[in-house]
Scaffold this motif. Structure first.
Motif, mmCIF file in Angstrom:
data_model
loop_
_atom_site.group_PDB
_atom_site.id
_atom_site.type_symbol
_atom_site.label_atom_id
_atom_site.label_comp_id
_atom_site.label_asym_id
_atom_site.label_seq_id
_atom_site.Cartn_x
_atom_site.Cartn_y
_atom_site.Cartn_z
ATOM 1 N N GLU A 22 0.748 -1.234 -0.121
ATOM 2 C CA GLU A 22 0.112 -0.067 0.032
ATOM 3 C C GLU A 22 0.927 1.288 0.049
ATOM 4 O O GLU A 22 0.639 2.266 -0.798
ATOM 5 C CB GLU A 22 -0.993 -0.061 1.238
ATOM 6 C CG GLU A 22 -2.118 -1.091 1.165
ATOM 7 C CD GLU A 22 -2.854 -1.179 2.426
ATOM 8 O OE1 GLU A 22 -3.481 0.064 2.722
ATOM 9 O OE2 GLU A 22 -2.983 -2.016 3.268
ATOM 10 N N TYR A 23 1.975 1.289 0.760
ATOM 11 C CA TYR A 23 2.810 2.298 0.926
ATOM 12 C C TYR A 23 3.630 2.472 -0.464
ATOM 13 O O TYR A 23 3.589 3.677 -1.024
ATOM 14 C CB TYR A 23 3.908 2.137 2.134
ATOM 15 C CG TYR A 23 4.914 3.088 2.037
ATOM 16 C CD1 TYR A 23 4.970 4.424 2.130
ATOM 17 C CD2 TYR A 23 6.272 2.266 1.914
ATOM 18 C CE1 TYR A 23 5.825 5.285 2.174
ATOM 19 C CE2 TYR A 23 7.524 3.605 1.929
ATOM 20 C CZ TYR A 23 7.333 4.791 1.897
ATOM 21 O OH TYR A 23 8.407 5.670 1.931
ATOM 22 N N ALA A 24 4.060 1.418 -0.934
ATOM 23 C CA ALA A 24 5.008 1.687 -2.231
ATOM 24 C C ALA A 24 3.797 2.066 -3.371
ATOM 25 O O ALA A 24 4.694 2.982 -4.071
ATOM 26 C CB ALA A 24 5.465 0.223 -2.552
ATOM 27 N N HIS A 25 2.732 1.900 -3.328
ATOM 28 C CA HIS A 25 1.876 2.329 -4.341
ATOM 29 C C HIS A 25 0.903 3.686 -4.067
ATOM 30 O O HIS A 25 0.084 3.859 -4.921
ATOM 31 C CB HIS A 25 0.912 1.271 -4.885
ATOM 32 C CG HIS A 25 1.597 -0.125 -5.545
ATOM 33 N ND1 HIS A 25 2.073 -1.011 -4.568
ATOM 34 C CD2 HIS A 25 2.207 -0.139 -6.820
ATOM 35 C CE1 HIS A 25 3.003 -1.739 -5.369
ATOM 36 N NE2 HIS A 25 2.971 -1.365 -6.548
ATOM 37 N N GLY A 26 1.472 4.359 -2.902
ATOM 38 C CA GLY A 26 0.922 5.541 -2.707
ATOM 39 C C GLY A 26 -0.596 5.469 -2.104
ATOM 40 O O GLY A 26 -1.338 6.588 -1.866
ATOM 41 N N THR A 32 2.030 6.966 8.067
ATOM 42 C CA THR A 32 0.878 5.599 8.339
ATOM 43 C C THR A 32 1.502 4.439 8.295
ATOM 44 O O THR A 32 1.172 3.517 9.240
ATOM 45 C CB THR A 32 -0.276 5.795 7.428
ATOM 46 O OG1 THR A 32 -0.999 7.096 7.148
ATOM 47 C CG2 THR A 32 -1.292 4.914 7.574
ATOM 48 N N PHE A 33 2.443 4.192 7.335
ATOM 49 C CA PHE A 33 3.323 2.827 7.167
ATOM 50 C C PHE A 33 3.875 2.585 8.289
ATOM 51 O O PHE A 33 3.952 1.636 8.986
ATOM 52 C CB PHE A 33 4.011 3.082 5.802
ATOM 53 C CG PHE A 33 4.910 1.653 5.820
ATOM 54 C CD1 PHE A 33 4.379 0.517 5.693
ATOM 55 C CD2 PHE A 33 6.436 1.967 5.397
ATOM 56 C CE1 PHE A 33 5.305 -0.618 5.494
ATOM 57 C CE2 PHE A 33 7.273 1.010 5.606
ATOM 58 C CZ PHE A 33 6.591 -0.316 5.327
ATOM 59 N N MET A 47 11.728 -2.207 14.888
ATOM 60 C CA MET A 47 11.519 -1.251 13.757
ATOM 61 C C MET A 47 12.586 -1.710 12.857
ATOM 62 O O MET A 47 12.508 -1.571 11.580
ATOM 63 C CB MET A 47 11.229 0.031 14.007
ATOM 64 C CG MET A 47 9.844 0.476 14.609
ATOM 65 S SD MET A 47 8.703 0.312 13.635
ATOM 66 C CE MET A 47 8.944 1.688 12.346
ATOM 67 N N SER A 48 13.862 -1.559 13.256
ATOM 68 C CA SER A 48 14.895 -1.861 12.539
ATOM 69 C C SER A 48 14.916 -3.200 11.644
ATOM 70 O O SER A 48 15.191 -3.390 10.479
ATOM 71 C CB SER A 48 16.386 -1.771 13.551
ATOM 72 O OG SER A 48 16.183 -2.898 14.219
ATOM 73 N N VAL A 49 14.376 -4.251 12.364
ATOM 74 C CA VAL A 49 14.110 -5.523 11.662
ATOM 75 C C VAL A 49 13.213 -5.411 10.643
ATOM 76 O O VAL A 49 13.143 -6.044 9.375
ATOM 77 C CB VAL A 49 13.832 -6.778 12.924
ATOM 78 C CG1 VAL A 49 13.162 -8.061 11.927
ATOM 79 C CG2 VAL A 49 14.917 -7.099 13.773
ATOM 80 N N LEU A 50 12.244 -4.593 10.887
ATOM 81 C CA LEU A 50 11.115 -4.506 9.905
ATOM 82 C C LEU A 50 11.434 -3.832 8.778
ATOM 83 O O LEU A 50 11.311 -4.068 7.435
ATOM 84 C CB LEU A 50 9.818 -3.934 10.699
ATOM 85 C CG LEU A 50 8.990 -4.780 11.671
ATOM 86 C CD1 LEU A 50 8.066 -4.127 12.418
ATOM 87 C CD2 LEU A 50 8.159 -6.139 10.998
ATOM 88 N N THR A 51 12.010 -2.587 8.966
ATOM 89 C CA THR A 51 12.244 -1.760 7.959
ATOM 90 C C THR A 51 13.426 -2.211 6.908
ATOM 91 O O THR A 51 13.601 -2.201 5.901
ATOM 92 C CB THR A 51 12.771 -0.435 8.457
ATOM 93 O OG1 THR A 51 13.909 -0.378 9.417
ATOM 94 C CG2 THR A 51 11.698 0.374 8.989
ATOM 95 N N SER A 52 14.331 -3.095 7.692
ATOM 96 C CA SER A 52 15.527 -3.683 6.945
ATOM 97 C C SER A 52 14.880 -4.923 5.938
ATOM 98 O O SER A 52 15.523 -5.212 4.969
ATOM 99 C CB SER A 52 16.560 -4.040 7.900
ATOM 100 O OG SER A 52 16.082 -5.266 8.649
ATOM 101 N N ALA A 53 13.722 -5.670 6.331
ATOM 102 C CA ALA A 53 13.143 -6.656 5.747
ATOM 103 C C ALA A 53 12.406 -6.068 4.574
ATOM 104 O O ALA A 53 12.326 -6.499 3.487
ATOM 105 C CB ALA A 53 12.381 -7.386 6.664
ATOM 106 N N LEU A 54 11.763 -4.824 4.762
ATOM 107 C CA LEU A 54 10.781 -4.363 3.730
ATOM 108 C C LEU A 54 11.288 -3.341 2.930
ATOM 109 O O LEU A 54 10.974 -3.141 1.829
ATOM 110 C CB LEU A 54 9.534 -3.718 4.497
ATOM 111 C CG LEU A 54 8.789 -4.780 5.386
ATOM 112 C CD1 LEU A 54 7.676 -3.973 6.253
ATOM 113 C CD2 LEU A 54 8.145 -5.880 4.494
#
Length: 299
Positions: A22-26, A32-33, A47-54
């Protein structure tokens, strides 16, 4: 203190991948993401685990170096009379091919010509094709070096002009001095949509179209599609997959030459090896099928 040795890392829940899509496609903004990701802290996921994965890490996405002696990579300009006038793309060519060879247009996602797409072009050159990857953001200065800014830049541009830029890029590549008259196209996400659009807009000039998780062309153009097409879908990608049954009905009515592959249990973007959505086994299978498809229809 309890030892964590031998413990398996907690899996990223599917909703996190859905939020990223959803975030990548605006569909949602970054704030919110991030807030949604923070809600997963109760599962023991930082958050570091999640953001590094996504979020993409393009250092992981280089399969073919730009210094590889088997290829030559340059930037070339082309003119788009109905689009943004002067445009630019990344041209990757094999160095071990004498004379002209067959061409594949490589079309990026909704954020400009990032390192992953350049690497896809080099992979094609390594396989013996001339690959050209236009940068839709060139009229605004080019891919800015990060996807967030690139996504905002591309969203600000005129959609019809962008589509005409890719039509002009197809003509540029087909007429290039290093290519034969055979032209293929592969694209990912937004690029998958553009490949479908090209199959509908210039069906007599495009000899093989391979969209990855792309939405169909405009309804008024769909009757023009005749293929050949090889369409790749991610099994968990309901947003795109929901568009496929109606599009397939039109392809059948057209008598189009097409084949569709659905890769179960993987997310939208599964071919992109710079994010946690990457599914190596399915990505390699889809890519080998795509190369075989181009070999069959372009050589």
């Amino acid at each position: 203190m309890k030892s964590t040795q031998g413990l398996e890392p907690r899996p990223i829940p599917q909703e996190a991948f859905d939020w990223y899509d959803e975030y990548a496609h605006g569909l949602i903004d970054r704030r919110t993401f991030m807030a949604r990701l923070a809600s997963l802290a109760s599962l023991g996921l930082s958050m570091s685990v999640l953001t590094s994965a996504l979020l993409p890490n393009y250092a992981q996405a280089e399969q073919v170096s730009f210094n590889d002696p088997a290829i030559k990579a340059t930037y070339e300009n082309f003119i788009s009379p109905q689009g943004h006038a002067e445009c630019q793309g990344y041209l990757a060519s094999p160095t071990n091919v004498d004379g002209k060879t067959h061409a594949v247009l490589v079309i990026h996602e909704n954020r400009g010509l990032n390192p992953y797409i350049k690497d896809v072009a080099r992979r094609l050159a390594k396989a013996g094709f001339v690959a050209f990857a236009p940068d839709a953001l060139h009229p605004l200065g080019g891919y800015p070096g990060n996807d967030d800014e690139g996504k905002s830049m591309q969203a600000s541009m005129d959609k019809a002009k962008l589509e005409n830029d890719f039509i002009a890029a197809a003509k540029f590549l087909k007429d290039h001095e290093s290519t034969t008259s055979k032209l293929g196209a592969v694209g990912f996400c937004y690029g998958g949509y553009i490949v479908n659009m090209l199959a509908a807009s210039i069906p007599d000039q495009l000899d093989a179209a391979a969209p990855f998780y792309g939405s169909p062309p405009a309804e008024e153009l769909r009757a023009n599609v005749k293929g050949p097409l090889m369409l790749h879908f991610a099994g968990l990608d309901t947003r795109i997959n929901d568009t496929w049954p109606e599009y397939e009905k039109v392809l059948k009515a057209n008598g189009a030459d097409y084949v569709a592959h659905i890769y179960q249990g993987v997310n939208h973007g599964f071919h992109n090896d710079s994010t946690g959505r990457y599914a190596e086994e399915q990505a390699e299978l889809a890519w080998s099928r795509t190369l075989g498809f181009f070999e069959k229809h372009l050589r």
